[in-house]
Enzyme design. Structure first.
Site, short mmCIF file in Angstrom:
data_model
loop_
_atom_site.label_atom_id
_atom_site.label_comp_id
_atom_site.label_asym_id
_atom_site.label_seq_id
_atom_site.Cartn_x
_atom_site.Cartn_y
_atom_site.Cartn_z
N ASN A 366 0.82 -1.21 0.00
CA ASN A 366 0.00 0.00 0.00
C ASN A 366 0.86 1.27 0.00
OD1 ASN A 366 -2.01 1.97 0.39
ND2 ASN A 366 -3.26 0.59 1.58
N ASP A 367 1.40 1.63 1.15
CA ASP A 367 2.13 2.89 1.24
C ASP A 367 3.32 2.95 0.29
OD1 ASP A 367 0.45 3.84 3.23
OD2 ASP A 367 1.66 2.98 4.84
#
Length: 442
Positions: A366-367
Protein backbone atom coordinates in the site's frame (compact mmCIF):
# COMPACT_ATOMS: atom_id res chain seq x y z
CA UNK A 1 41.48 -23.34 36.65
CA UNK A 2 42.94 -20.00 35.59
CA UNK A 3 43.32 -19.19 31.92
CA UNK A 4 45.97 -16.73 30.76
CA UNK A 5 44.60 -13.41 29.52
CA UNK A 6 46.38 -13.83 26.18
CA UNK A 7 44.51 -17.07 25.50
CA UNK A 8 41.17 -15.51 26.47
CA UNK A 9 41.76 -12.52 24.21
CA UNK A 10 42.81 -14.79 21.35
CA UNK A 11 39.55 -16.75 21.62
CA UNK A 12 37.64 -13.47 21.82
CA UNK A 13 39.41 -12.35 18.65
CA UNK A 14 38.35 -15.54 16.86
CA UNK A 15 34.77 -14.96 18.01
CA UNK A 16 34.92 -11.35 16.80
CA UNK A 17 36.11 -12.50 13.36
CA UNK A 18 33.19 -14.92 13.20
CA UNK A 19 30.82 -12.08 14.11
CA UNK A 20 32.21 -9.85 11.36
CA UNK A 21 32.07 -12.50 8.65
CA UNK A 22 28.66 -13.54 9.92
CA UNK A 23 27.34 -9.99 9.49
CA UNK A 24 28.87 -9.86 6.03
CA UNK A 25 27.13 -13.11 5.07
CA UNK A 26 23.77 -11.76 6.27
CA UNK A 27 23.85 -9.19 3.47
CA UNK A 28 22.78 -11.80 0.89
CA UNK A 29 19.91 -14.34 1.10
CA UNK A 30 22.10 -17.11 -0.30
CA UNK A 31 24.64 -16.79 2.51
CA UNK A 32 22.31 -15.65 5.32
CA UNK A 33 22.02 -19.12 6.88
CA UNK A 34 25.78 -19.49 6.93
CA UNK A 35 26.04 -16.03 8.50
CA UNK A 36 23.67 -17.01 11.29
CA UNK A 37 25.69 -20.17 11.98
CA UNK A 38 28.97 -18.23 12.08
CA UNK A 39 27.54 -15.64 14.46
CA UNK A 40 26.07 -18.28 16.73
CA UNK A 41 29.34 -20.22 16.74
CA UNK A 42 31.27 -17.10 17.67
CA UNK A 43 28.94 -16.43 20.58
CA UNK A 44 29.17 -20.06 21.72
CA UNK A 45 32.96 -20.10 21.98
CA UNK A 46 32.91 -16.65 23.60
CA UNK A 47 30.49 -17.86 26.26
CA UNK A 48 32.48 -21.04 26.90
CA UNK A 49 35.82 -19.26 27.33
CA UNK A 50 34.19 -16.66 29.57
CA UNK A 51 32.71 -19.33 31.84
CA UNK A 52 36.10 -20.98 32.34
CA UNK A 53 38.00 -17.69 32.55
CA UNK A 54 35.77 -16.45 35.34
CA UNK A 55 36.26 -19.77 37.17
CA UNK A 56 32.57 -20.62 37.20
CA UNK A 57 32.58 -24.19 38.40
CA UNK A 58 28.92 -24.62 39.36
CA UNK A 59 27.06 -24.96 36.10
CA UNK A 60 23.75 -26.26 37.44
CA UNK A 61 21.86 -22.97 37.12
CA UNK A 62 23.54 -22.22 33.79
CA UNK A 63 22.44 -25.56 32.38
CA UNK A 64 18.90 -25.00 33.62
CA UNK A 65 18.90 -21.60 31.96
CA UNK A 66 20.23 -23.09 28.72
CA UNK A 67 17.48 -25.71 28.66
CA UNK A 68 14.74 -23.17 29.37
CA UNK A 69 16.15 -20.66 26.89
CA UNK A 70 16.65 -23.25 24.16
CA UNK A 71 13.12 -24.55 24.66
CA UNK A 72 11.68 -21.06 24.34
CA UNK A 73 13.84 -20.45 21.27
CA UNK A 74 12.66 -23.62 19.55
CA UNK A 75 9.02 -22.74 20.19
CA UNK A 76 9.50 -19.21 18.85
CA UNK A 77 11.40 -20.44 15.80
CA UNK A 78 8.71 -22.94 14.86
CA UNK A 79 5.60 -21.06 15.94
CA UNK A 80 6.13 -17.36 15.22
CA UNK A 81 5.05 -16.42 11.70
CA UNK A 82 7.19 -14.13 9.59
CA UNK A 83 4.40 -11.56 9.77
CA UNK A 84 5.06 -11.33 13.51
CA UNK A 85 8.83 -11.07 13.08
CA UNK A 86 8.93 -7.29 13.74
CA UNK A 87 7.36 -7.81 17.15
CA UNK A 88 9.71 -10.71 17.88
CA UNK A 89 12.79 -8.71 16.90
CA UNK A 90 11.64 -5.84 19.10
CA UNK A 91 11.21 -8.31 21.98
CA UNK A 92 14.71 -9.69 21.41
CA UNK A 93 16.12 -6.16 21.45
CA UNK A 94 14.41 -5.57 24.78
CA UNK A 95 15.77 -8.83 26.18
CA UNK A 96 19.26 -7.90 25.02
CA UNK A 97 19.08 -4.60 26.85
CA UNK A 98 17.65 -6.31 29.93
CA UNK A 99 20.50 -8.85 29.89
CA UNK A 100 23.06 -6.03 29.83
CA UNK A 101 21.24 -4.32 32.69
CA UNK A 102 21.23 -7.49 34.81
CA UNK A 103 24.92 -8.17 34.17
CA UNK A 104 25.87 -4.62 35.11
CA UNK A 105 23.61 -4.76 38.14
CA UNK A 106 25.10 -8.05 39.26
CA UNK A 107 28.62 -6.66 38.90
CA UNK A 108 27.65 -3.62 40.94
CA UNK A 109 26.08 -5.72 43.68
CA UNK A 110 29.12 -8.00 43.74
CA UNK A 111 31.50 -5.08 44.29
CA UNK A 112 29.25 -3.60 46.98
CA UNK A 113 29.02 -6.97 48.68
CA UNK A 114 32.80 -7.23 48.75
CA UNK A 115 32.97 -3.79 50.28
CA UNK A 116 35.58 -2.72 47.75
CA UNK A 117 35.76 0.41 45.67
CA UNK A 118 34.42 0.12 42.14
CA UNK A 119 37.62 1.37 40.61
CA UNK A 120 38.28 3.93 37.87
CA UNK A 121 36.89 1.76 35.07
CA UNK A 122 33.41 1.74 36.57
CA UNK A 123 33.50 5.41 37.49
CA UNK A 124 34.57 6.22 33.97
CA UNK A 125 31.83 4.12 32.35
CA UNK A 126 28.81 5.75 33.95
CA UNK A 127 27.95 8.87 32.01
CA UNK A 128 24.74 10.94 32.16
CA UNK A 129 22.39 10.36 29.26
CA UNK A 130 21.22 13.67 27.88
CA UNK A 131 18.28 13.95 25.49
CA UNK A 132 19.16 15.23 22.03
CA UNK A 133 15.66 16.41 21.11
CA UNK A 134 12.88 18.23 22.91
CA UNK A 135 10.02 15.77 23.41
CA UNK A 136 6.41 16.68 22.91
CA UNK A 137 5.36 15.14 26.22
CA UNK A 138 6.24 16.76 29.50
CA UNK A 139 6.31 13.29 31.04
CA UNK A 140 9.17 12.22 28.78
CA UNK A 141 11.17 15.32 29.68
CA UNK A 142 10.66 14.66 33.38
CA UNK A 143 11.60 11.01 33.03
CA UNK A 144 14.74 11.98 31.14
CA UNK A 145 15.73 14.46 33.82
CA UNK A 146 15.11 11.93 36.57
CA UNK A 147 17.26 9.38 34.69
CA UNK A 148 20.11 11.87 34.43
CA UNK A 149 19.83 12.67 38.11
CA UNK A 150 19.99 9.00 39.06
CA UNK A 151 23.06 8.41 36.88
CA UNK A 152 24.84 11.39 38.46
CA UNK A 153 23.90 10.14 41.93
CA UNK A 154 25.32 6.70 41.14
CA UNK A 155 28.52 8.16 39.68
CA UNK A 156 29.10 10.40 42.72
CA UNK A 157 28.17 7.85 45.36
CA UNK A 158 28.63 4.25 44.14
CA UNK A 159 28.39 2.88 47.66
CA UNK A 160 24.70 2.00 47.19
CA UNK A 161 22.83 0.13 44.48
CA UNK A 162 19.58 2.03 45.14
CA UNK A 163 20.11 4.64 42.38
CA UNK A 164 20.96 1.90 39.87
CA UNK A 165 17.77 -0.08 40.40
CA UNK A 166 15.73 3.13 40.53
CA UNK A 167 17.28 4.05 37.19
CA UNK A 168 16.25 0.67 35.79
CA UNK A 169 12.63 1.31 36.77
CA UNK A 170 12.56 4.87 35.40
CA UNK A 171 14.30 3.83 32.16
CA UNK A 172 11.77 1.04 31.61
CA UNK A 173 8.88 3.51 31.85
CA UNK A 174 10.80 6.01 29.72
CA UNK A 175 11.29 3.41 26.97
CA UNK A 176 7.58 2.65 26.87
CA UNK A 177 6.48 6.30 26.75
CA UNK A 178 8.95 7.01 23.94
CA UNK A 179 8.00 4.09 21.71
CA UNK A 180 4.22 3.83 22.16
CA UNK A 181 3.34 7.06 20.25
CA UNK A 182 5.39 6.04 17.20
CA UNK A 183 3.23 5.05 14.24
CA UNK A 184 3.21 1.68 12.53
CA UNK A 185 4.59 3.14 9.29
CA UNK A 186 7.83 3.93 11.11
CA UNK A 187 8.28 0.48 12.64
CA UNK A 188 11.29 -0.53 10.46
CA UNK A 189 13.25 2.53 11.55
CA UNK A 190 12.36 2.15 15.22
CA UNK A 191 13.29 -1.54 15.33
CA UNK A 192 16.65 -0.79 13.73
CA UNK A 193 17.26 1.93 16.33
CA UNK A 194 16.27 -0.38 19.20
CA UNK A 195 18.66 -2.98 17.81
CA UNK A 196 21.42 -0.41 17.95
CA UNK A 197 20.49 0.50 21.52
CA UNK A 198 20.78 -3.11 22.66
CA UNK A 199 24.24 -3.33 21.12
CA UNK A 200 25.40 -0.10 22.73
CA UNK A 201 24.10 -1.35 26.08
CA UNK A 202 26.17 -4.51 25.70
CA UNK A 203 29.26 -2.49 24.74
CA UNK A 204 28.82 -0.22 27.77
CA UNK A 205 28.53 -3.28 29.98
CA UNK A 206 31.74 -4.57 28.45
CA UNK A 207 33.57 -1.41 29.48
CA UNK A 208 32.23 -1.76 33.02
CA UNK A 209 33.36 -5.39 33.25
CA UNK A 210 36.53 -4.81 31.19
CA UNK A 211 35.37 -7.60 28.85
CA UNK A 212 36.70 -7.22 25.31
CA UNK A 213 34.17 -9.62 23.82
CA UNK A 214 31.19 -7.60 25.03
CA UNK A 215 32.79 -4.42 23.76
CA UNK A 216 33.44 -5.87 20.31
CA UNK A 217 30.09 -7.64 19.90
CA UNK A 218 28.13 -4.70 21.29
CA UNK A 219 29.95 -2.25 19.04
CA UNK A 220 29.25 -4.38 15.97
CA UNK A 221 25.54 -4.64 16.80
CA UNK A 222 25.34 -0.95 17.68
CA UNK A 223 27.07 0.16 14.50
CA UNK A 224 25.03 -2.20 12.31
CA UNK A 225 21.82 -0.96 13.91
CA UNK A 226 22.73 2.68 13.37
CA UNK A 227 23.68 2.05 9.74
CA UNK A 228 20.41 0.21 9.13
CA UNK A 229 18.49 2.99 10.86
CA UNK A 230 20.02 5.50 8.49
CA UNK A 231 19.20 3.33 5.48
CA UNK A 232 15.59 2.92 6.59
CA UNK A 233 15.19 6.64 7.31
CA UNK A 234 16.56 7.44 3.87
CA UNK A 235 14.20 4.92 2.28
CA UNK A 236 11.26 6.72 3.89
CA UNK A 237 12.77 10.20 3.35
CA UNK A 238 12.29 10.96 7.03
CA UNK A 239 14.63 12.22 9.71
CA UNK A 240 15.12 10.17 12.84
CA UNK A 241 13.77 13.07 14.90
CA UNK A 242 10.58 13.06 12.86
CA UNK A 243 10.21 9.30 13.25
CA UNK A 244 10.62 9.41 17.02
CA UNK A 245 8.30 12.31 17.69
CA UNK A 246 5.86 12.73 14.77
CA UNK A 247 3.64 9.71 15.46
CA UNK A 248 2.88 8.82 11.85
CA UNK A 249 -0.05 6.51 11.34
CA UNK A 250 -1.99 7.46 14.44
CA UNK A 251 -5.12 8.29 12.47
CA UNK A 252 -6.62 5.86 9.97
CA UNK A 253 -8.52 7.05 6.92
CA UNK A 254 -11.93 5.87 5.84
CA UNK A 255 -11.98 2.94 3.43
CA UNK A 256 -14.48 4.74 1.22
CA UNK A 257 -12.41 7.89 0.71
CA UNK A 258 -10.75 6.87 -2.55
CA UNK A 259 -13.65 7.80 -4.88
CA UNK A 260 -14.58 10.92 -2.95
CA UNK A 261 -11.14 12.40 -2.38
CA UNK A 262 -9.52 11.61 -5.72
CA UNK A 263 -12.49 11.75 -8.03
CA UNK A 264 -11.65 8.41 -9.62
CA UNK A 265 -13.66 5.28 -10.05
CA UNK A 266 -12.72 2.00 -8.45
CA UNK A 267 -12.72 -0.75 -11.09
CA UNK A 268 -12.95 -4.28 -9.74
CA UNK A 269 -11.84 -7.24 -11.83
CA UNK A 270 -12.12 -11.01 -11.61
CA UNK A 271 -9.42 -13.64 -11.99
CA UNK A 272 -10.36 -14.61 -15.54
CA UNK A 273 -10.15 -10.99 -16.77
CA UNK A 274 -6.72 -10.54 -15.23
CA UNK A 275 -5.58 -13.90 -16.60
CA UNK A 276 -6.34 -12.79 -20.15
CA UNK A 277 -4.29 -9.62 -19.65
CA UNK A 278 -1.40 -11.68 -18.31
CA UNK A 279 -1.55 -14.01 -21.29
CA UNK A 280 -0.94 -11.04 -23.59
CA UNK A 281 1.78 -9.50 -21.43
CA UNK A 282 5.44 -9.77 -22.22
CA UNK A 283 6.66 -8.44 -18.89
CA UNK A 284 4.97 -8.69 -15.47
CA UNK A 285 6.39 -7.15 -12.31
CA UNK A 286 5.11 -8.42 -8.96
CA UNK A 287 5.23 -6.08 -5.95
CA UNK A 288 4.98 -8.11 -2.71
CA UNK A 289 3.79 -6.44 0.49
CA UNK A 290 2.70 -7.09 4.02
CA UNK A 291 -0.62 -8.54 2.82
CA UNK A 292 1.23 -11.32 1.00
CA UNK A 293 3.08 -12.17 4.20
CA UNK A 294 -0.08 -12.17 6.30
CA UNK A 295 -1.81 -14.55 3.90
CA UNK A 296 1.30 -16.77 3.58
CA UNK A 297 0.83 -16.44 -0.15
CA UNK A 298 4.47 -16.84 -1.18
CA UNK A 299 4.02 -20.47 -2.27
CA UNK A 300 1.03 -19.63 -4.48
CA UNK A 301 2.92 -16.63 -5.87
CA UNK A 302 5.81 -18.92 -6.73
CA UNK A 303 3.44 -21.21 -8.64
CA UNK A 304 2.05 -18.20 -10.48
CA UNK A 305 5.58 -17.07 -11.32
CA UNK A 306 6.58 -20.50 -12.65
CA UNK A 307 3.41 -20.71 -14.75
CA UNK A 308 4.02 -17.31 -16.34
CA UNK A 309 7.67 -18.22 -16.97
CA UNK A 310 6.56 -21.38 -18.77
CA UNK A 311 4.43 -19.25 -21.08
CA UNK A 312 7.34 -16.99 -22.00
CA UNK A 313 6.34 -14.05 -19.80
CA UNK A 314 9.23 -12.21 -18.16
CA UNK A 315 8.49 -12.00 -14.42
CA UNK A 316 10.39 -9.89 -11.91
CA UNK A 317 9.79 -8.75 -8.33
CA UNK A 318 10.07 -5.14 -7.23
CA UNK A 319 11.25 -4.94 -3.62
CA UNK A 320 10.83 -1.75 -1.61
CA UNK A 321 13.35 -1.34 1.25
CA UNK A 322 10.63 -1.19 3.92
CA UNK A 323 8.08 -3.56 2.37
CA UNK A 324 6.58 -5.83 4.98
CA UNK A 325 7.53 -3.59 7.92
CA UNK A 326 11.01 -5.10 8.21
CA UNK A 327 14.13 -4.69 6.06
CA UNK A 328 14.53 -7.81 3.95
CA UNK A 329 11.13 -9.21 4.95
CA UNK A 330 10.02 -9.82 1.37
CA UNK A 331 13.40 -11.20 0.35
CA UNK A 332 13.16 -13.83 3.09
CA UNK A 333 9.65 -14.87 2.10
CA UNK A 334 10.55 -15.23 -1.57
CA UNK A 335 13.83 -17.01 -0.84
CA UNK A 336 11.85 -19.45 1.30
CA UNK A 337 10.03 -20.69 -1.81
CA UNK A 338 13.17 -20.75 -3.99
CA UNK A 339 12.29 -17.85 -6.26
CA UNK A 340 15.59 -17.04 -8.05
CA UNK A 341 17.37 -14.12 -6.44
CA UNK A 342 18.04 -12.67 -9.88
CA UNK A 343 14.32 -11.95 -10.19
CA UNK A 344 14.36 -9.70 -7.12
CA UNK A 345 14.99 -6.10 -8.14
CA UNK A 346 15.63 -3.22 -5.76
CA UNK A 347 13.54 -0.08 -5.98
CA UNK A 348 16.14 2.22 -7.54
CA UNK A 349 17.06 -0.45 -10.06
CA UNK A 350 13.56 -1.29 -11.28
CA UNK A 351 11.80 2.09 -11.11
CA UNK A 352 13.04 3.33 -14.52
CA UNK A 353 11.63 0.20 -16.21
CA UNK A 354 7.98 0.48 -15.11
CA UNK A 355 7.08 2.49 -18.22
CA UNK A 356 8.07 -0.54 -20.30
CA UNK A 357 6.08 -2.94 -18.12
CA UNK A 358 2.84 -4.44 -19.41
CA UNK A 359 1.42 -5.33 -16.00
CA UNK A 360 2.28 -4.74 -12.37
CA UNK A 361 0.73 -7.10 -9.83
CA UNK A 362 0.65 -5.44 -6.39
CA UNK A 363 0.06 -8.09 -3.73
CA UNK A 364 -0.91 -6.61 -0.39
CA UNK A 365 1.30 -3.51 -0.63
CA UNK A 366 0.00 0.00 0.00
CA UNK A 367 2.13 2.89 1.24
CA UNK A 368 5.19 1.82 -0.79
CA UNK A 369 3.20 2.33 -4.04
CA UNK A 370 1.17 5.38 -2.97
CA UNK A 371 1.64 8.27 -5.47
CA UNK A 372 0.73 10.76 -2.74
CA UNK A 373 4.34 10.46 -1.59
CA UNK A 374 5.34 12.62 -4.55
CA UNK A 375 3.33 15.57 -3.20
CA UNK A 376 5.98 17.54 -1.35
CA UNK A 377 3.83 20.64 -0.79
CA UNK A 378 1.25 19.15 1.58
CA UNK A 379 2.54 19.52 5.17
CA UNK A 380 -0.16 17.14 6.44
CA UNK A 381 1.06 14.33 4.18
CA UNK A 382 2.92 11.85 6.46
CA UNK A 383 4.71 10.11 3.57
CA UNK A 384 5.63 13.22 1.56
CA UNK A 385 8.94 12.61 -0.17
CA UNK A 386 9.13 8.93 0.71
CA UNK A 387 10.65 7.06 -2.25
CA UNK A 388 8.07 4.70 -3.73
CA UNK A 389 7.83 2.09 -6.47
CA UNK A 390 6.51 3.88 -9.55
CA UNK A 391 3.99 1.18 -10.41
CA UNK A 392 1.46 3.71 -11.71
CA UNK A 393 3.73 4.26 -14.72
CA UNK A 394 3.04 0.76 -16.01
CA UNK A 395 0.45 0.05 -18.69
CA UNK A 396 -1.82 -1.89 -16.32
CA UNK A 397 -1.75 -2.17 -12.54
CA UNK A 398 -3.61 -4.93 -10.70
CA UNK A 399 -3.88 -4.47 -6.94
CA UNK A 400 -4.73 -7.55 -4.89
CA UNK A 401 -6.23 -6.38 -1.63
CA UNK A 402 -9.06 -7.44 0.63
CA UNK A 403 -10.45 -3.89 0.91
CA UNK A 404 -9.70 -0.23 0.25
CA UNK A 405 -8.34 0.26 3.75
CA UNK A 406 -5.27 2.49 4.09
CA UNK A 407 -1.78 1.30 4.92
CA UNK A 408 0.20 1.93 8.08
CA UNK A 409 0.51 5.64 7.29
CA UNK A 410 -3.27 5.92 7.62
CA UNK A 411 -3.96 7.71 4.31
CA UNK A 412 -5.93 6.60 1.24
CA UNK A 413 -4.11 5.53 -1.89
CA UNK A 414 -5.15 7.23 -5.17
CA UNK A 415 -3.55 4.38 -7.10
CA UNK A 416 -6.67 2.34 -6.37
CA UNK A 417 -8.77 4.79 -8.41
CA UNK A 418 -6.28 5.40 -11.23
CA UNK A 419 -7.41 4.90 -14.84
CA UNK A 420 -4.93 2.07 -15.44
CA UNK A 421 -5.67 0.22 -12.16
CA UNK A 422 -7.85 -2.82 -11.59
CA UNK A 423 -8.70 -3.93 -8.06
CA UNK A 424 -8.82 -7.64 -7.32
CA UNK A 425 -10.56 -7.86 -3.95
CA UNK A 426 -9.41 -11.08 -2.37
CA UNK A 427 -7.08 -12.71 0.11
CA UNK A 428 -3.59 -12.70 -1.40
CA UNK A 429 -3.16 -16.46 -1.30
CA UNK A 430 -6.58 -17.20 -2.74
CA UNK A 431 -6.11 -14.56 -5.42
CA UNK A 432 -2.82 -16.13 -6.56
CA UNK A 433 -4.41 -19.59 -6.63
CA UNK A 434 -7.37 -18.25 -8.63
CA UNK A 435 -5.04 -16.59 -11.12
CA UNK A 436 -3.10 -19.83 -11.61
CA UNK A 437 -6.34 -21.71 -12.32
CA UNK A 438 -7.64 -18.99 -14.63
CA UNK A 439 -4.40 -18.81 -16.65
CA UNK A 440 -4.44 -22.56 -17.13
CA UNK A 441 -7.95 -22.30 -18.55
CA UNK A 442 -7.19 -19.47 -20.98
Amino acid sequence: MTIEASIVNLVYLIAAVLFIFGLKSLSHPRTAVRGNIMGASGMLIAVIITLFDQQIVRFELILVGLVIGASIGVVLATRVALTSMPQLVALFNGLGGAASMLVAGAALEQELFKGTDLGPAVHHSFRPLRPHWIGRHVLNILLGLVSVGLVVWLAIDPSSSVPFWALVAVAAVFGITLVVPIGGADMPVVISLLNSYSGLAAAATGFVLENNMLIIAGSLVGAAGLILTRIMSKAMNRSLTNVLFAGVGAVAASAAEADEVYGGKIKAAAADEIAMLMEDARRVVIVPGYGMAVAQAQFAVRDLTNLLDSKGVEVEFAIHPVAGRMPGHMNVLLAEVNIPYEKLREMDDINPSFEQTDMVLVIGANDVVNPVARDMDDPSNPIAGMPILNVDHARTVVVIKRSLSPGFAGIPNPLFAADNTLMFFSDAKQAALDLVSAIKEV
